[in-house]
Design an enzyme around this catalytic site. Structure first.
Site, PDB file in Angstrom:
ATOM      1  CB  ALA A 273      -0.953  -0.010   1.191  1.00 44.35           C
ATOM      2  N   GLY A 274       2.066   1.253   0.506  1.00 45.37           N
ATOM      3  CA  GLY A 274       2.799   2.511   0.690  1.00 45.37           C
ATOM      4  C   GLY A 274       3.201   3.160  -0.612  1.00 45.37           C
ATOM      5  N   PRO A 275       3.178   4.470  -0.704  1.00 45.55           N
ATOM      6  CG  PRO A 275       3.618   6.570  -1.643  1.00 45.55           C
ATOM      7  CD  PRO A 275       3.733   5.096  -1.914  1.00 45.55           C
ATOM      8  N   GLY A 276       0.481   5.041  -0.344  1.00 44.88           N
ATOM      9  CA  GLY A 276      -0.943   5.071  -0.004  1.00 44.88           C
ATOM     10  C   GLY A 276      -1.870   5.746  -0.984  1.00 44.88           C
ATOM     11  CD  GLU A 297       4.748  -0.367   2.288  1.00 41.63           C
ATOM     12  OE1 GLU A 297       4.126  -0.406   1.224  1.00 41.63           O
ATOM     13  OE2 GLU A 297       5.991  -0.566   2.356  1.00 41.63           O
ATOM     14  CG  ASP A 323       6.993 -10.285   3.580  1.00 42.44           C
ATOM     15  OD1 ASP A 323       6.434 -10.188   2.461  1.00 42.44           O
ATOM     16  OD2 ASP A 323       8.106 -10.809   3.736  1.00 42.44           O
ATOM     17  CG  ASP A 340       0.728  -0.259  -7.119  1.00 38.71           C
ATOM     18  OD1 ASP A 340       1.339  -0.483  -8.177  1.00 38.71           O
ATOM     19  OD2 ASP A 340       0.590   0.881  -6.636  1.00 38.71           O
ATOM     20  CB  CYS A 393       4.357   2.793 -12.103  1.00 37.81           C
ATOM     21  SG  CYS A 393       5.720   2.802 -10.973  1.00 37.81           S
TER      22      CYS A 393
HETATM   23  C1  LIG Z   1       4.744   0.505  -6.091  1.00 38.38           C
HETATM   24  S1  LIG Z   1       4.735   0.768  -4.381  1.00 38.38           S
HETATM   25  C2  LIG Z   1       3.014   0.840  -4.024  1.00 38.38           C
HETATM   26  C3  LIG Z   1       2.408   2.182  -4.332  1.00 38.38           C
HETATM   27  C4  LIG Z   1       1.061   2.364  -3.670  1.00 38.38           C
HETATM   28  N1  LIG Z   1       0.126   1.312  -4.053  1.00 38.38           N
HETATM   29  C5  LIG Z   1       0.442   3.713  -3.965  1.00 38.38           C
HETATM   30  O1  LIG Z   1      -0.413   3.809  -4.854  1.00 38.38           O
HETATM   31  O2  LIG Z   1       0.803   4.670  -3.287  1.00 38.38           O
HETATM   32  C6  LIG Z   1       5.193  -0.775  -3.732  1.00 38.38           C
HETATM   33  C7  LIG Z   1       5.221  -0.841  -2.223  1.00 38.38           C
HETATM   34  O3  LIG Z   1       5.383  -2.189  -1.854  1.00 38.38           O
HETATM   35  C8  LIG Z   1       6.130  -2.238  -0.660  1.00 38.38           C
HETATM   36  N2  LIG Z   1       6.630  -3.607  -0.504  1.00 38.38           N
HETATM   37  C9  LIG Z   1       7.786  -4.151  -0.957  1.00 38.38           C
HETATM   38  N3  LIG Z   1       7.867  -5.445  -0.627  1.00 38.38           N
HETATM   39  C10 LIG Z   1       6.721  -5.744   0.031  1.00 38.38           C
HETATM   40  C11 LIG Z   1       6.211  -6.927   0.638  1.00 38.38           C
HETATM   41  N4  LIG Z   1       6.901  -8.066   0.607  1.00 38.38           N
HETATM   42  N5  LIG Z   1       5.002  -6.861   1.230  1.00 38.38           N
HETATM   43  C12 LIG Z   1       4.296  -5.709   1.267  1.00 38.38           C
HETATM   44  N6  LIG Z   1       4.733  -4.559   0.724  1.00 38.38           N
HETATM   45  C13 LIG Z   1       5.923  -4.591   0.100  1.00 38.38           C
HETATM   46  C14 LIG Z   1       7.160  -1.168  -0.856  1.00 38.38           C
HETATM   47  O4  LIG Z   1       7.685  -0.761   0.383  1.00 38.38           O
HETATM   48  C15 LIG Z   1       6.348  -0.083  -1.562  1.00 38.38           C
HETATM   49  O5  LIG Z   1       5.833   0.816  -0.621  1.00 38.38           O
END
Ligand SMILES: C[S@@+](CC[C@H](N)C(=O)[O-])C[C@H]1O[C@@H](n2cnc3c(N)ncnc32)[C@H](O)[C@@H]1O
Length: 457
Positions: A273-276, A297, A323, A340, A393
């Site tokens: 989800a990050g940064p959201g 996240e 995770d 995502d 993206c």
């Molecule tokens: C492409 S970004 C998501 C962008 C977000 N959906 C938005 O629209 O703001 C991918 C995110 O996945 C997180 N991430 C990486 N490995 C992960 C894992 N194993 N489980 C959950 N989150 C993970 C990263 O820290 C990052 O914040």
């Protein structure tokens, strides 16, 4: 002792150029992101309006075109850049951008950079900076790249002209018709417009239009804005945010694919989800649907950003640090799941000006297994009749179609929902095979990819 040299011209340092220089040094020395470093500097130094715009374009443009400017500087100076102090190289790069891409008159661009060199590195480098920039200014960007392309292969010449590493050029050539590749690469060198998104249920697009925004192009939740988004009360209050329309469409598509709720209350999951940004849109759309969202996240500081983006909802969704590949939830309980995943960001190069020079083809291969695991986990979390969206993206095939095909191989419990059936408003060229694939040069959005997958059982 009398100074026998010609009298030194009185030097003045332009604050906008100084801010761009300080930010560029931080980008190079700390591995910082240009678009995060500069805004606080501008605020701190009270640089606003046209000067802020100039500094922003100077920094972003210099970062984007850096690889090509470096080749021009080697030719103009007759030396390898490694033999120069790094701060001098950065001054020369900023000078190149002003002279070759910003239509700053030669005398102004050279004099301002020489003054900046004196104020930052010292008087002793001003002669060098002056001489090299005068040589640079003797030709246009096109003349330089034409000259430097002599003897290069067409792919290397295109990489030089459009200022991309060769592997990115090859990836684009793999994905697009030949007559579109250069336009697609060039589009990464234009500044992206600021796109706003409303939090559904908290604000409407009309609220943003009333506040002076312009209508968006594709998404029913979008508006476009030409100033600093923080000027808008709706953004400050968390009723609206900044989000590319491509991201909005990818998330909106997930909510439109027909899905059967699992037993009991419908729950949606945002796995990464990050940064959201997408969580904030999904939370409002889930509310319309009588569903609740769970946002997960891995990185705690990014999870905090997710919660911050959701703060205006009367009952904000739960945000957990987890995770996604080791689920902290029961399998098969979610009606809609968004994955995502972390990716190279090759589809958002116009927003992340320095990133093309930091990434390599090795990153694509390194991310691939994690992307496969996250999509597999997303499908594991999705209940029978529910839908998962796999979103990146990046348009790179190894991060998009290859991941989906690898995960679906040998599975008969998942079907692909054609993206064109979920987002029928979009033109045919927004889809590749059964998937959504947007492009800056075609749609004015980031190059978002989305696959919608339904669990049959
Ligand atoms: C492409 S970004 C998501 C962008 C977000 N959906 C938005 O629209 O703001 C991918 C995110 O996945 C997180 N991430 C990486 N490995 C992960 C894992 N194993 N489980 C959950 N989150 C993970 C990263 O820290 C990052 O914040």
């Amino acid at each position: 002792v009398a100074n026998r040299r010609s009298p030194v011209r009185r030097r003045t340092v332009d604050p906008a150029r100084r801010a761009a220089f300080d930010a560029l040094r931080t980008v190079h020395t700390d591995g910082a992101y240009a678009n995060l470093v500069l805004p606080p500097l501008l605020t701190q130094r009270r640089i606003t309006g046209r000067d802020a715009g100039f500094a922003t374009e100077l920094l972003a443009g210099t970062c984007r075109l850096e690889g090509t400017y470096d080749q021009i500087l080697v030719a103009a100076s007759g030396r390898q850049l490694g033999s120069l102090q790094p701060a001098v190289t950065d001054l020369l790069r900023l000078g190149c951008h002003q002279l070759l891409s910003m239509r700053v008159p030669t005398h102004a661009g050279v004099a301002a950079t020489v003054d900046l060199a004196a104020a930052t590195v010292g008087e002793r480098v001003t002669g060098l900076v002056n001489a090299v920039l005068r040589k640079v200014a003797a030709r246009s960007y096109e003349e330089w790249t034409d000259d430097l392309s002599a003897g290069l292969s067409p792919g290397d010449a295109l990489a030089l002209r459009t200022a991309h590493p060769r592997w990115v050029v090859d990836a684009y050539a793999d994905l697009l018709p030949a007559d579109e590749v250069e336009r697609a690469l060039d589009a990464n060198n234009d500044s992206a417009p600021v796109s706003l998104v409303v939090r559904p249920g908290l604000a409407t697009v009309d609220d943003l239009l009333d506040a002076g925004a312009d209508p968006g192009r594709w998404s029913p939740y979008a508006a476009s804005w030409s100033g600093n988004p923080a000027e808008l009360a709706a953004v400050r209050d968390g009723l609206a945010g900044v989000q590319d329309e491509g991201s909005q469409l990818a998330a909106w598509g997930l909510t439109r694919a027909p899905a059967e709720p699992a037993r009991g209350a419908a729950w949606w999951l945002d796995l990464c989800a990050g940064p959201g940004g997408k969580s904030a849109l999904l939370a409002g759309l889930a509310g319309h649907d009588g569903a609740r969202l769970l946002a997960a996240e891995l990185a705690p500081h990014r999870a905090r950003l997710v919660a911050q983006g959701l703060r205006a909802y009367p009952t904000p969704p739960a945000v957990v640090v987890a995770d996604g590949t080791r689920p902290a939830w029961r399998a098969g309980v979610f009606t809609r799941v968004l994955a995502d995943v972390p990716c190279t960001g090759l589809g958002a190069l116009r927003r992340r000006s320095e990133s093309r020079w930091r990434r390599s083809v090795a990153d694509v291969e390194q991310l691939h297994p994690l992307q496969v695991r996250l999509l597999t986990a997303a499908l594991g979390a999705t209940g029978g009749g529910g839908v998962a969206a796999y979103v990146t993206c990046s348009p790179h095939r190894r991060e998009t179609v290859d991941v989906v095909e690898e995960v679906l191989a040998g599975r008969d419990d998942v079907e692909v929902v054609p993206a064109s059936s979920v987002l029928p408003e979009l033109p045919e060229n927004a889809f590749t095979e059964a998937y959504l694939q947007l492009w800056p040069h075609r749609h004015g959005t980031d190059a978002m990819f989305a696959a919608y997958l339904r669990r049959l059982t």
